[in-house]
Design an enzyme around this catalytic site. Structure first.
Site, mmCIF file in Angstrom:
data_model
loop_
_atom_site.group_PDB
_atom_site.id
_atom_site.type_symbol
_atom_site.label_atom_id
_atom_site.label_comp_id
_atom_site.label_asym_id
_atom_site.label_seq_id
_atom_site.Cartn_x
_atom_site.Cartn_y
_atom_site.Cartn_z
ATOM 1 C CB CYS A 258 -0.971 -0.032 1.175
ATOM 2 S SG CYS A 258 -2.444 0.984 0.908
ATOM 3 C CG HIS A 344 -4.300 -3.849 2.742
ATOM 4 N ND1 HIS A 344 -3.443 -3.515 3.769
ATOM 5 C CD2 HIS A 344 -4.722 -2.679 2.209
ATOM 6 C CE1 HIS A 344 -3.358 -2.192 3.856
ATOM 7 N NE2 HIS A 344 -4.123 -1.668 2.925
ATOM 8 C CD GLU A 346 -2.766 -6.578 5.268
ATOM 9 O OE1 GLU A 346 -3.453 -5.559 5.442
ATOM 10 O OE2 GLU A 346 -2.043 -6.729 4.258
#
Length: 373
Positions: A258, A344, A346
């Site tokens: 990001c 993202h 994760e």
């Protein structure tokens, strides 16, 4: 229903447009920030505690917010980071198996103003058409002129450095100190689930403040370097850009997510820009150009890197693109051990289609170790 006679509240946009609603729990006051919306149907606690949302007024597009309460293990940082909440229906009583608290208590503990009973479909449609802009949510509906004046003085997101507001003040460790790999992570607003994913892959992480130098991080003798997500405009982060440049020049394993992705691009001469609305949700489609496979991803960003400049930069190869608007979603360095993604992997909240990127980072570290033996 709780709070039958709730205070009237409003959203005042920078262009003068007003939407009305009611104050959640009769909490009074005003909150300023950039208004944006997230299309996720679940995961509101993770969204509200994501440091990348610092300074933003969050409009949730799901009609019901708070219905499953909050749990301590679903936070992405140690506090709520949004500036305020705007929703349609606010659920005061949570219904969930296991121990949980109400979203009302959670927001009150973090001193966050929330307003509900808003026509969020109309508000989101307006933002989509007119772009993200500053706004104020307030119960002071009789002070519109005063609020307009304060709103005009609220800084725009362009040029705004916010990483320092959410970064750790002191370096700290995460994971098992006897782990196989050591990672030096730059905290620009790092999410807990990133640290969990690294620790799960046998990593011991030292997390450094946003303005850490390469010398400070190098002293940890890490096997790899990581640049985290975070809020605000990437261009003012000169220390982080310099850091990325030094890591790349030394050809050390580097992974960015990001804001970290944007920092890596800037360090190699690719510019960034403020998007009209940004990408915020948990169902964004991305194509992986290396595998030809599609991925459903979790995204939260209002800035992006310049595609034309990336395509013409000999140091970069575009690895991922957004299937809706063709924005650059991933890059890798053609000469150095470096790659990054705009979304993202994760999740937290979101799908797990892209968690393989953490494995790719570990493989890059392993390869580096083999080559230096």
């Amino acid at each position: 229903m709780k709070y039958q006679s709730r205070k009237q509240a409003m959203i005042l946009l920078a262009d003068g447009t007003i939407f009305y609603g009611k104050a959640v729990a009769n909490k009074e006051g005003s909150a300023f920030g950039e208004v944006c919306f997230n299309t996720g149907m679940t995961g509101y606690q993770e969204i509200f505690t994501d440091p990348s949302y610092y300074g933003q007024l969050m409009v949730t597009t799901n009609a019901h917010i708070g219905n499953y309460g909050v749990k301590n293990d679903e936070e992405e940082s140690d506090s709520v980071k949004i500036a305020g909440l705007i929703c349609k229906n606010f659920s005061y009583v949570p219904s969930r198996v296991g121990k949980s608290d109400s979203l009302e208590n959670f927001l009150n503990e973090n001193n966050i103003l929330a307003i509900s009973d808003v026509d969020t479909r109309a508000l989101v449609s307006y933002i989509r058409d007119h772009g993200a802009m500053n706004a104020v949510i307030s119960t002071e509906v009789d002070k519109i002129d005063e609020l307009k004046k304060q709103l005009n003085e609220t800084p725009d997101m362009v040029g705004l450095e916010l990483a320092s507001k959410v970064s750790t003040k002191e370096a700290y460790f995460y994971g098992d100190e006897n782990a196989t790999y050591k990672i030096a992570a730059l905290d620009l607003g790092i999410k807990k689930n990133i640290l969990r994913n690294l620790a799960k892959r046998d990593c011991y992480i030292k997390v450094f403040p946003y303005n850490a130098t390469f010398k400070e991080m190098e002293a940890f003798n890490p096997d790899g370097y990581f640049l985290s997500n975070g809020p605000g405009d990437p261009e003012p982060l000169e220390c982080a850009i310099t850091l990325a440049k030094e890591i790349i020049e030394k050809d050390l394993p580097l992974f960015g997510i990001c804001l970290g992705h944007q920092i890596i691009a800037l360090s190699e001469g690719v510019s960034t820009f403020k998007m009209y609305n940004g990408h915020r949700g948990i169902n964004h489609p991305v194509i992986n150009h290396l595998t030809g496979k599609g991925e459903i991803t979790s995204q939260n960003h209002g800035f992006a890197i310049n595609r034309k400049e990336t395509e013409s930069n000999a140091n970069f190869e575009i690895t991922h693109s957004h299937l809706n608007d063709n924005e650059v979603m991933g890059i890798r360095h053609t000469k150095k051990n470096c790659f990054s993604v705009q979304y993202h992997p994760e999740a937290g909240p979101g799908p797990n289609d892209a968690t393989y990127l953490f494995d790719q980072f570990i493989e890059n570290i392993k390869q580096q170790k083999l080559e230096t033996v």
